[in-house]
Design an enzyme around this catalytic site. Structure first.
Site, PDB file in Angstrom:
ATOM      1  N   ARG A 113       0.862  -1.183   0.000  1.00 56.09           N
ATOM      2  CA  ARG A 113       0.000   0.000   0.000  1.00 56.09           C
ATOM      3  C   ARG A 113       0.898   1.231   0.000  1.00 56.09           C
ATOM      4  O   ARG A 113       1.901   1.277   0.723  1.00 56.09           O
ATOM      5  CB  ARG A 113      -0.925   0.035   1.215  1.00 56.09           C
ATOM      6  CG  ARG A 113      -1.605   1.391   1.392  1.00 56.09           C
ATOM      7  CD  ARG A 113      -2.734   1.349   2.378  1.00 56.09           C
ATOM      8  NE  ARG A 113      -3.871   0.615   1.826  1.00 56.09           N
ATOM      9  CZ  ARG A 113      -5.047   0.542   2.440  1.00 56.09           C
ATOM     10  NH1 ARG A 113      -5.250   1.147   3.594  1.00 56.09           N
ATOM     11  NH2 ARG A 113      -6.029  -0.142   1.901  1.00 56.09           N
ATOM     12  N   HIS A 165      -7.864  -0.014  -5.534  1.00 55.18           N
ATOM     13  CA  HIS A 165      -7.793  -0.874  -4.345  1.00 55.18           C
ATOM     14  C   HIS A 165      -8.363  -2.227  -4.760  1.00 55.18           C
ATOM     15  O   HIS A 165      -9.457  -2.617  -4.363  1.00 55.18           O
ATOM     16  CB  HIS A 165      -8.598  -0.267  -3.206  1.00 55.18           C
ATOM     17  CG  HIS A 165      -8.304  -0.861  -1.858  1.00 55.18           C
ATOM     18  ND1 HIS A 165      -7.585  -2.032  -1.694  1.00 55.18           N
ATOM     19  CD2 HIS A 165      -8.637  -0.453  -0.605  1.00 55.18           C
ATOM     20  CE1 HIS A 165      -7.496  -2.306  -0.410  1.00 55.18           C
ATOM     21  NE2 HIS A 165      -8.128  -1.362   0.274  1.00 55.18           N
TER      22      HIS A 165
END
Length: 305
Positions: free
Chosen positions: A101, A129
């Site tokens: 991330r 995402h």
């Protein structure tokens, strides 16, 4: 070697196989308890996360593997100026697969281009995402019995919400999807998404008041207004409580409408809604573990008979 940067990296048929695997994992956890023995997952998280990071870690541990990594940039060599490219080359020496991330859009893609191991995009800025999208799709398929032929309302921060952008891109491949975009003008869905839907002749409508459309929905996807994406604190304070889903609004919805949320929740769903059988966001978090287990097995090319 294969990576996951975008939900569209998998065909619809490949997603069906992934979800079938996730269903089998949920039904037969003991069967997969040693599938990743001797394998390591690196979680490289350059910005805070609870659900996504712990979900990946739980997934690997449930498969009998091990986990290493860092939970914020300050505890990595990024604080010393190390590039993402160099970090992933080092991580490739230590682990078999990496979940990354990063606040900068495209950073996991840069990592994938230099990596010696599969890289999973666990969220890059306001861009994508994909594993949350896989979680959303599995949740919808498991609880609705289908992926297609429904009206979905996406409510809240549609401008910066990477979960929303990923989900829209994934759902347009299924038939009979109608979108209702519910947001204040300042947080409306980006123009490029509207242009894409118009080009593909996919039905959509932009509305401001949730009360005006909740009765039409088969699915309601709530999102929080993300403080970390705002440059102006005053704008955040003005918009953060624009939508609050409560019992009164739920009373206007269909009896079989489902409420999803990628979490974390702030004020946008009242806790009184949690006891409503249509609120499935905590089930959604559990499905996230199953789909990440399936993804790890798929990218590591591990089969369990």
């Amino acid at each position: 070697m294969r990576h996951l940067m975008n939900p569209l990296d998998f065909t619809v048929e490949e997603l069906d196989a992934l979800f079938d695997l996730a269903d089998d994992i949920a039904a037969n956890p003991a069967k997969y308890a040693h599938a990743c023995e001797g394998r390591k997952l690196a979680t490289c998280f350059y910005e805070p996360s609870t659900r996504t990071r712990l979900s990946f870690e739980a997934a690997m541990l449930n498969l009998g593997g091990q986990v290493l990594g860092f939970s914020d940039a300050g505890s990595s060599s990024a604080s010393k100026g190390e590039s993402v490219s160099d970090t992933i080359r080092i991580i490739s020496c230590y682990a078999d697969i990496c979940a990354m991330r990063h606040p900068k859009e495209g950073a996991p893609m840069v990592a994938a281009s230099r990596s010696g191991i599969p890289v999973i995009n666990a969220g890059d800025g306001g861009h994508q995402h994909p594993t949350q999208t896989l979680t959303d799709l599995l949740t919808i398929r498991a609880l609705k019995g289908r992926l297609g032929n429904f009206t979905i309302g996406l409510c809240g921060d549609l401008k910066f919400g990477r979960t929303v952008h990923s989900l829209i891109n994934a759902l347009i491949r299924y038939p009979g999807i109608r979108f209702l975009f519910i947001s204040p003008t300042e947080l409306k869905v980006p123009d490029y998404i509207i242009d894409m839907l118009s080009e593909k002749e996919i039905e959509y409508e932009e509305v401001i008041r949730l009360e005006d459309c909740i009765g039409q929905l088969d699915l309601l996807y709530m999102t929080r207004v993300q403080r970390e994406r705002f440059f102006n604190e005053e704008d955040y304070v003005r918009l953060k409580d624009f939508y609050i889903l409560n019992k009164e609004k739920m009373a206007l919805a269909k009896d079989d409408m489902l409420v999803l949320h990628p979490l974390p929740r702030v004020n946008e769903i009242s806790v009184e809604v949690d006891d409503d059988s249509r609120a499935v966001y905590f089930k959604q978090a559990q499905y996230g573990v199953y789909v990440r287990m399936a993804l790890i097995l798929t990218l590591l090319e591990i089969t369990v008979s």
